[in-house]
Design a protein around this motif. Structure first.
Motif, PDB file in Angstrom:
ATOM      1  N   GLU B 442       0.605  -1.416  -0.523  1.00  0.00           N
ATOM      2  CA  GLU B 442       0.139  -0.137   0.326  1.00  0.00           C
ATOM      3  C   GLU B 442       0.798   1.518   0.135  1.00  0.00           C
ATOM      4  OE1 GLU B 442      -2.329   0.977   3.913  1.00  0.00           O
ATOM      5  OE2 GLU B 442      -3.923   1.835   3.062  1.00  0.00           O
ATOM      6  N   ALA B 443       2.208   0.987   1.248  1.00  0.00           N
ATOM      7  CA  ALA B 443       2.936   2.635   0.721  1.00  0.00           C
ATOM      8  C   ALA B 443       3.823   3.233  -0.168  1.00  0.00           C
ATOM      9  CB  ALA B 443       3.349   2.655   2.039  1.00  0.00           C
ATOM     10  N   VAL B 444       3.788   1.548  -0.855  1.00  0.00           N
ATOM     11  CA  VAL B 444       4.791   1.397  -2.221  1.00  0.00           C
ATOM     12  C   VAL B 444       4.114   2.371  -3.127  1.00  0.00           C
ATOM     13  CG1 VAL B 444       6.032   0.004  -3.903  1.00  0.00           C
ATOM     14  CG2 VAL B 444       6.497   0.527  -1.523  1.00  0.00           C
ATOM     15  N   ARG B 445       2.805   1.819  -3.298  1.00  0.00           N
ATOM     16  CA  ARG B 445       1.793   1.918  -4.321  1.00  0.00           C
ATOM     17  C   ARG B 445       1.452   3.556  -4.617  1.00  0.00           C
ATOM     18  NH1 ARG B 445      -2.899  -2.479  -5.671  1.00  0.00           N
ATOM     19  NH2 ARG B 445      -2.282  -4.086  -6.828  1.00  0.00           N
ATOM     20  N   ASN B 446       1.042   3.862  -3.169  1.00  0.00           N
ATOM     21  CA  ASN B 446       1.042   5.370  -2.636  1.00  0.00           C
ATOM     22  C   ASN B 446       1.977   6.452  -3.345  1.00  0.00           C
ATOM     23  OD1 ASN B 446      -1.800   5.869  -1.923  1.00  0.00           O
ATOM     24  ND2 ASN B 446      -0.891   4.536   0.177  1.00  0.00           N
ATOM     25  N   LEU B 447       3.577   6.251  -3.156  1.00  0.00           N
ATOM     26  CA  LEU B 447       4.418   6.681  -3.323  1.00  0.00           C
ATOM     27  C   LEU B 447       4.385   6.804  -4.752  1.00  0.00           C
ATOM     28  CD1 LEU B 447       7.044   5.577  -1.136  1.00  0.00           C
ATOM     29  CD2 LEU B 447       6.187   7.711  -1.150  1.00  0.00           C
ATOM     30  N   VAL B 448       4.323   5.847  -5.583  1.00  0.00           N
ATOM     31  CA  VAL B 448       4.114   5.881  -6.771  1.00  0.00           C
ATOM     32  C   VAL B 448       2.821   6.676  -7.555  1.00  0.00           C
ATOM     33  CG1 VAL B 448       4.007   4.749  -9.230  1.00  0.00           C
ATOM     34  CG2 VAL B 448       5.399   3.475  -7.092  1.00  0.00           C
ATOM     35  N   LEU B 449       1.974   6.791  -6.885  1.00  0.00           N
ATOM     36  CA  LEU B 449       0.833   7.534  -7.318  1.00  0.00           C
ATOM     37  C   LEU B 449       1.539   9.150  -7.021  1.00  0.00           C
ATOM     38  CD1 LEU B 449      -1.950   5.171  -6.426  1.00  0.00           C
ATOM     39  CD2 LEU B 449      -1.094   5.697  -9.077  1.00  0.00           C
ATOM     40  N   ASP B 450       1.383   9.460  -5.992  1.00  0.00           N
ATOM     41  CA  ASP B 450       1.701  10.211  -5.636  1.00  0.00           C
ATOM     42  C   ASP B 450       2.792  11.165  -6.616  1.00  0.00           C
ATOM     43  OD1 ASP B 450       0.025  10.319  -3.469  1.00  0.00           O
ATOM     44  OD2 ASP B 450       2.035  10.342  -1.792  1.00  0.00           O
ATOM     45  N   GLU B 451       3.655  10.330  -7.169  1.00  0.00           N
ATOM     46  CA  GLU B 451       4.620  11.363  -8.014  1.00  0.00           C
ATOM     47  C   GLU B 451       4.220  11.331  -9.339  1.00  0.00           C
ATOM     48  OE1 GLU B 451       8.387  11.626  -8.460  1.00  0.00           O
ATOM     49  OE2 GLU B 451       7.244  12.154  -6.564  1.00  0.00           O
ATOM     50  N   ARG B 452       3.040  10.275  -9.541  1.00  0.00           N
ATOM     51  CA  ARG B 452       1.980  10.290 -11.828  1.00  0.00           C
ATOM     52  C   ARG B 452       1.364  11.798 -10.958  1.00  0.00           C
ATOM     53  NH1 ARG B 452      -3.254   8.951 -11.116  1.00  0.00           N
ATOM     54  NH2 ARG B 452      -4.085   8.287 -13.922  1.00  0.00           N
ATOM     55  N   ALA B 453       0.588  12.282  -9.489  1.00  0.00           N
ATOM     56  CA  ALA B 453       0.006  13.115  -9.261  1.00  0.00           C
ATOM     57  C   ALA B 453       1.221  14.604  -9.146  1.00  0.00           C
ATOM     58  CB  ALA B 453      -0.683  13.267  -7.856  1.00  0.00           C
ATOM     59  N   LYS B 454       1.985  13.959  -9.193  1.00  0.00           N
ATOM     60  CA  LYS B 454       3.323  15.645  -9.408  1.00  0.00           C
ATOM     61  C   LYS B 454       3.158  15.549 -10.541  1.00  0.00           C
ATOM     62  CE  LYS B 454       5.833  14.224  -5.834  1.00  0.00           C
ATOM     63  NZ  LYS B 454       7.652  14.643  -5.372  1.00  0.00           N
ATOM     64  N   GLY B 455       2.913  14.689 -11.372  1.00  0.00           N
ATOM     65  CA  GLY B 455       3.691  14.877 -12.601  1.00  0.00           C
ATOM     66  C   GLY B 455       4.768  14.692 -13.673  1.00  0.00           C
ATOM     67  N   THR B 456       5.216  13.817 -12.440  1.00  0.00           N
ATOM     68  CA  THR B 456       6.267  12.927 -13.261  1.00  0.00           C
ATOM     69  C   THR B 456       5.751  11.504 -14.217  1.00  0.00           C
ATOM     70  OG1 THR B 456       7.198  13.349 -11.306  1.00  0.00           O
ATOM     71  CG2 THR B 456       7.952  11.174 -12.083  1.00  0.00           C
ATOM     72  N   ALA B 457       6.271  11.549 -15.416  1.00  0.00           N
ATOM     73  CA  ALA B 457       5.803  10.210 -16.186  1.00  0.00           C
ATOM     74  C   ALA B 457       7.256   8.928 -15.677  1.00  0.00           C
ATOM     75  CB  ALA B 457       7.024  10.567 -17.602  1.00  0.00           C
ATOM     76  N   VAL B 458       5.897   8.272 -15.474  1.00  0.00           N
ATOM     77  CA  VAL B 458       6.354   7.019 -14.546  1.00  0.00           C
ATOM     78  C   VAL B 458       6.136   5.501 -15.411  1.00  0.00           C
ATOM     79  CG1 VAL B 458       6.107   5.346 -12.346  1.00  0.00           C
ATOM     80  CG2 VAL B 458       5.331   7.214 -12.285  1.00  0.00           C
ATOM     81  N   LEU B 459       7.209   5.015 -15.470  1.00  0.00           N
ATOM     82  CA  LEU B 459       7.219   4.227 -16.387  1.00  0.00           C
ATOM     83  C   LEU B 459       7.215   2.521 -15.453  1.00  0.00           C
ATOM     84  CD1 LEU B 459       7.403   2.895 -19.595  1.00  0.00           C
ATOM     85  CD2 LEU B 459      10.493   2.710 -18.576  1.00  0.00           C
ATOM     86  N   LEU B 460       6.357   1.796 -15.394  1.00  0.00           N
ATOM     87  CA  LEU B 460       6.370   0.735 -14.324  1.00  0.00           C
ATOM     88  C   LEU B 460       6.348  -0.570 -15.101  1.00  0.00           C
ATOM     89  CD1 LEU B 460       4.903  -0.104 -11.181  1.00  0.00           C
ATOM     90  CD2 LEU B 460       3.006   0.018 -12.116  1.00  0.00           C
ATOM     91  N   ILE B 461       7.369  -1.209 -14.891  1.00  0.00           N
ATOM     92  CA  ILE B 461       7.959  -2.623 -15.510  1.00  0.00           C
ATOM     93  C   ILE B 461       7.721  -3.753 -14.446  1.00  0.00           C
ATOM     94  CG2 ILE B 461       9.507  -4.176 -16.592  1.00  0.00           C
ATOM     95  CD1 ILE B 461      10.612  -1.297 -17.102  1.00  0.00           C
ATOM     96  N   SER B 462       6.777  -4.764 -14.641  1.00  0.00           N
ATOM     97  CA  SER B 462       6.394  -5.696 -13.391  1.00  0.00           C
ATOM     98  C   SER B 462       5.573  -6.404 -14.219  1.00  0.00           C
ATOM     99  CB  SER B 462       5.133  -4.906 -12.733  1.00  0.00           C
ATOM    100  OG  SER B 462       4.968  -5.932 -11.714  1.00  0.00           O
ATOM    101  N   GLU B 463       5.042  -8.421 -12.859  1.00  0.00           N
ATOM    102  CA  GLU B 463       5.178  -8.533 -13.850  1.00  0.00           C
ATOM    103  C   GLU B 463       3.482  -8.894 -13.151  1.00  0.00           C
ATOM    104  OE1 GLU B 463       8.744 -11.858 -12.690  1.00  0.00           O
ATOM    105  OE2 GLU B 463       9.593 -10.292 -13.929  1.00  0.00           O
ATOM    106  N   ASP B 464       3.998  -8.362 -11.859  1.00  0.00           N
ATOM    107  CA  ASP B 464       2.578  -8.736 -11.595  1.00  0.00           C
ATOM    108  C   ASP B 464       1.166  -7.945 -12.020  1.00  0.00           C
ATOM    109  OD1 ASP B 464       0.911  -8.515  -9.649  1.00  0.00           O
ATOM    110  OD2 ASP B 464       1.876  -8.045  -7.949  1.00  0.00           O
ATOM    111  N   LEU B 465       0.426  -9.003 -12.546  1.00  0.00           N
ATOM    112  CA  LEU B 465      -1.125  -7.858 -13.371  1.00  0.00           C
ATOM    113  C   LEU B 465      -1.392  -7.364 -12.790  1.00  0.00           C
ATOM    114  CD1 LEU B 465      -1.679 -11.404 -16.108  1.00  0.00           C
ATOM    115  CD2 LEU B 465      -0.456  -8.598 -16.033  1.00  0.00           C
ATOM    116  N   ASP B 466      -1.419  -7.687 -11.062  1.00  0.00           N
ATOM    117  CA  ASP B 466      -2.530  -6.584 -10.494  1.00  0.00           C
ATOM    118  C   ASP B 466      -1.934  -5.576 -10.112  1.00  0.00           C
ATOM    119  OD1 ASP B 466      -4.279  -8.498  -9.648  1.00  0.00           O
ATOM    120  OD2 ASP B 466      -4.033  -9.171  -7.460  1.00  0.00           O
TER     121      ASP B 466
END
Lengths: 369, 510
Positions: B442-466
């Protein structure tokens, strides 16, 4: 399910007390083992130890001789410590020390009597550093760019340096060889302008310089940006790459620094107490003893100073033991025993050993969690 | 299955188990029917492994009743448990790596004849593997096998001993989605035969997919149980964590801006010199999360290396904020605003032996105020450390101690804190929640989404489809180094992505 008598678990951070206790206890245990050995061979351990203490610390002359013996060990100790800390296995301090001595003596002889000490002395000392770094570079450059194993190359280069020195004095009429006594090969004396002044009996300022250099090494590693980068590389090269740190340059830098320190040991020794490229005074394994010093000091450049003094005292006491019919090699045995106990002690610094409280499973759960 | 449903294979009543006075299991009740897959759900440290280890004979309970197939029983050792038909596949495999698969199967088998021939053994192993969808070469030595294959050997070992109860401790943690699917099939087959499977996991969607019933543990206690089909993932998550938990998902963000990070026909070599990224193009806009999915080993690592400068691309372009950075070094890219969360925290993202403070300054140390010219400013390291530890709730930090002693979740928080503090223009993250429990996720996802809200371009490379589906605005599928599909998150379903990941090209794929 077997029951174990003791449980070993890793310790987070050892207390300062423990870090100090382990080397002190290692020395004590080595003294006890040495005593048993001496007693078994029909000597009185008490008499031997009193003699050793007396020779090394019992008089102002003893103390100055001890510090003279310690001086090169401080620098070869630092050479090993900075390299090992970065996982650069430079075991060529011996060869780099000799090459430093060759360069320093060469510089002193080349400059001759004409130049003032203020010019000649720094040049002689720096020449030693360059000699050591040059010798290290022969192993360092292929390691960094081709991935060769520095343990092997540094070790082999030790023998090349030793034989090169012997060739200069015994095998040729090189400028290093004293032309005045052709029938008895020895090194040509370095002119006075290239010699380090003495200040306490035979002890010269080289000892002070060595201490300052050890502190400088500590400062470079722990207080500068370069040192931080070096520590990251030493901890994890992958992480360093990830953080944008140039790994090859750092390894090269540390390797050359290590070689330079060993070379400085050589230049301070020939420009100090020895005064010439004299194989009999230089081929004492001071570079190898530096590895023991570094290990006992737990690779801390400042802790190298007291450890080098202890080792210097032992080296100093060796010859004197012969006057009471005890082999000088007793000292080597003691040094070896200290190292073994210190290395074993490292286990206790890293791990905690305790009796199991209830059952074995408990530990497994804790370690699994 | 109905025939077996009324018979309990295992019943635990009021089980207590404490280690050093800390209760790992506190009055736990659990029962296992014959012919079911029973999921055991809980966060790290909830007591799942302890309960399983009691069943497998590794631990004995301090108190409580254990009833096995209708009669009270005690397993003193794992050998007892195996003899009764209970076996466990541990997270860390217990195989002899120099022996072959067949030899590992035979090892310690109680009833095996001394005269059995190697060929016969291998034949039996092969048949067993085929029967249960666990194909593995019986002649191969364990060290030659992938992790997924080693796990199959562990399961085959239990089946070779005809285990009636199989305990799988977080088996999917080491598997690709495809391998997981295959394993689930095997689990269903085992249940259909009347065997019972305990499936330990903290992944809700897997539990939902494969299990018949689910029991949730928290802080050593049973906090709930249900038929899986009646259980809402939301409720399960709440039971697991003990509070209302909303694993953060993105809201459609109207503020998606200009393209910030662009890859143009990017080609990057793999470790053996063969091309691993074969002409990949995409753009990530400000305030957007672009998810890249694919089975591990399809070029994700090399793509990340190419973008971050760890490997200079052989051709193509990387553009950040209108500047071509294709040939820039890692340091220059960090300077220009590329933040990177690598897959391996201790192997790359952090220097394990350095302190937390030092690690938190690992990217900023070059510049004032962290250093002045060649000198470090230890005071600033300390200040920065204290601030970030507090702000990002990094727990377990003790001054002077190496960072490797922190838990996975706290390591990841520290890593992300450092990267986010750089105020990056683009954040590249690989599997950022891998191996984390729900709270840390939860904490990590929030950090990623906060970055997105700040206008950062986020590239998420993952095998976890969820994770990908929850966070990404758009999804791109990588297969053998090529993009085989791209779509807005709204159109992406696990099924569709799964097919693409397996190499089936989508209609109209770019």
């Amino acid at each position: 399910m077997t029951t174990r008598r003791f449980i070993v678990e890793p310790r987070g951070l050892a207390s300062t007390g423990l870090i100090l206790a382990v080397p002190l206890l290692s020395v004590l245990l080595a003294v006890i083992v040495g005593a048993i050995f001496l007693a078994l061979t029909g000597n009185s351990p008490g008499e031997v130890y009193v003699k050793m203490l007396d020779v090394s610390f019992g008089s102002s002359r003893g103390i100055s001789e001890t510090l003279i013996s310690a001086t090169p060990l401080i620098l070869t100790g630092v050479a090993a410590a900075v390299a090992f800390k970065m996982l650069v296995w430079n075991i060529g301090a011996e060869g780099q020390f000799l090459m430093g001595a060759i360069f320093a003596a060469g510089m002193g002889i080349w400059l001759g009597d004409g130049s003032p000490a203020a010019v000649a002395l720094p040049l002689v000392i720096i020449a030693g550093a360059i000699g050591g770094a040059f010798w290290a570079s022969i192993s360092a450059v292929p390691k960094v760019y081709l991935g060769t194993n520095e343990i092997i190359t540094t070790l082999m280069l030790n023998f090349i340096a030793l034989n090169f020195m012997n060739y200069l004095i015994f095998g040729s009429s090189s400028p290093w060889r004293d032309p005045l006594v052709p029938q008895f090969p020895s090194g040509r004396p370095i002119p006075d302008s290239g010699r380090i002044p003495e200040f306490f009996n035979r002890l010269d300022y080289g000892f002070i310089v060595a201490c300052l250099l050890a502190i400088l090494a500590w400062f470079l590693i722990s207080k500068t940006r370069w040192g931080f980068e070096v520590r990251v590389v030493g901890d994890s090269a992958n992480t360093a790459r990830y953080a944008g740190i140039g790994v090859p340059q750092k390894i090269l830098g540390v390797f050359l620094m290590s070689g330079a320190f060993a070379g400085l040991a050589g230049s301070l020794y020939v420009a100090g107490p020895v005064g010439a490229l004299d194989p009999r005074s230089l081929d004492l394994g001071l570079g190898f003893t530096g590895i023991i010093v570094a290990a006992l000091a737990r690779l801390n450049p400042v802790a190298v100073i007291p450890v080098a003094i202890l080792m210097g005292a032992l080296n100093n006491a060796g010859p004197a033991l012969q006057s009471i019919q005890v082999p000088a090699a007793t000292v080597t045995m003691l040094q070896g025993a200290i190292l073994i106990f210190a290395v074993a002690g490292e286990f206790f610094i890293r791990n905690r050993v305790r009796r199991p409280e209830k059952r074995l499973e408990a530990l497994e759960e804790v370690s699994a969690a | 299955m109905a025939d077996h449903a009324d018979t309990l294979a295992v019943e635990f009543r009021n089980i207590d188990k404490a280690f050093y006075g800390v209760k790992a299991n506190d009055n736990v009740n659990f029962d296992l029917r014959r012919g079911e897959v029973h999921a055991l759900l809980g966060e790290n440290g909830a007591g799942k492994s302890t309960l399983c280890s009691i069943l497998a004979g590794l631990y004995r309970p301090d108190a409580g009743e254990f009833i096995f197939e209708g009669t009270p029983a005690t397993f003193k050792t794992p050998k007892d448990a195996l003899a009764a038909g209970v076996g466990m596949v541990y997270q860390h495999f217990r195989l002899v790596s120099n022996l072959t698969v067949a030899e590992n199967l035979a090892l310690g088998h109680p009833k095996l004849s001394v005269h059995i021939s190697q060929e016969q053994l291998e034949e039996e192993a092969r048949q067993l593997g085929e029967e249960y969808g666990l194909p593995v070469d019986p002649k191969a030595r364990i060290w030659q096998l992938s992790v997924g294959e080693q796990q199959r050997v562990e399961i085959l070992k239990l089946l070779y001993r005809d285990a009636k109860v199989l305990i799988l401790d977080e088996p999917t943690a080491v598997l690709t989605p495809q391998e997981s699917q295959q394993l689930f099939k095997t689990m269903r087959q085992l249940a259909a035969e009347g065997r019972s499977v305990i499936f330990v996991s903290h992944k809700l969607y897997e539990v939902k997919q494969v299990s018949d019933r689910v029991t949730v543990l928290r802080d050593g206690k049973t906090v709930g149980g249900a038929e899986t089909k009646d259980a809402e993932p939301r409720d399960l998550a709440r039971m697991m964590v003990g509070r209302e938990l909303d694993l953060p998902t993105r809201d459609p963000n109207p503020d998606i801006g200009e393209p910030m990070l662009i890859a143009e026909d990017l080609r990057v070599a793999g470790d053996r010199g063969l091309e691993a990224v074969k002409g990949v193009s995409f753009e990530v806009r400000r305030g957007e999360v672009l998810g890249i999915c694919g089975v591990s080993g399809n070029g994700q690592r090399e793509l990340a290396y190419g973008l971050t400068g760890l490997r200079i691309p052989s051709s193509g372009k990387v553009i950040l904020d209108d500047e071509d950075i294709t040939k820039k070094t890692v340091e220059q890219r960090i300077d220009r605003g590329i933040a990177y969360v690598p897959q391996s925290r201790l192997g790359m993202g952090l220097a394990p032996g350095l302190t937390t403070e030092e690690n938190l300054a690992l990217k900023a140390y070059r510049k004032p105020p962290f250093s002045n010219g060649p000198m470090l400013a230890p005071g600033v390291f300390k200040e920065n450390g204290t601030k970030l530890i507090e702000q990002y709730d990094i727990r377990g930090v003790r001054p002077g101690l190496p960072i490797r002693l922190l838990s996975g979740g706290n390591l990841q928080k520290a890593l992300l804190a450092r990267e986010v503090e750089l105020n990056p223009k683009a954040l590249i993250a690989r599997s950022p929640t891998r191996g984390l429990d729900v709270g840390a996720t939860e904490a990590v996802r929030n950090l990623v989404l906060d970055e997105r809200a700040k206008g950062t371009a986020v590239l998420l490379i993952s095998e976890d489809l969820d994770e990908l589906l929850a966070l990404s605005d758009r999804v791109l599928v990588l297969y053998e180094g090529e993009v085989v599909g791209r779509m807005p998150a709204e159109e992406a379903t696990p099924e569709r992505l799964g097919l693409l990941m397996a190499g089936h090209r989508d209609e109209g794929a770019a």
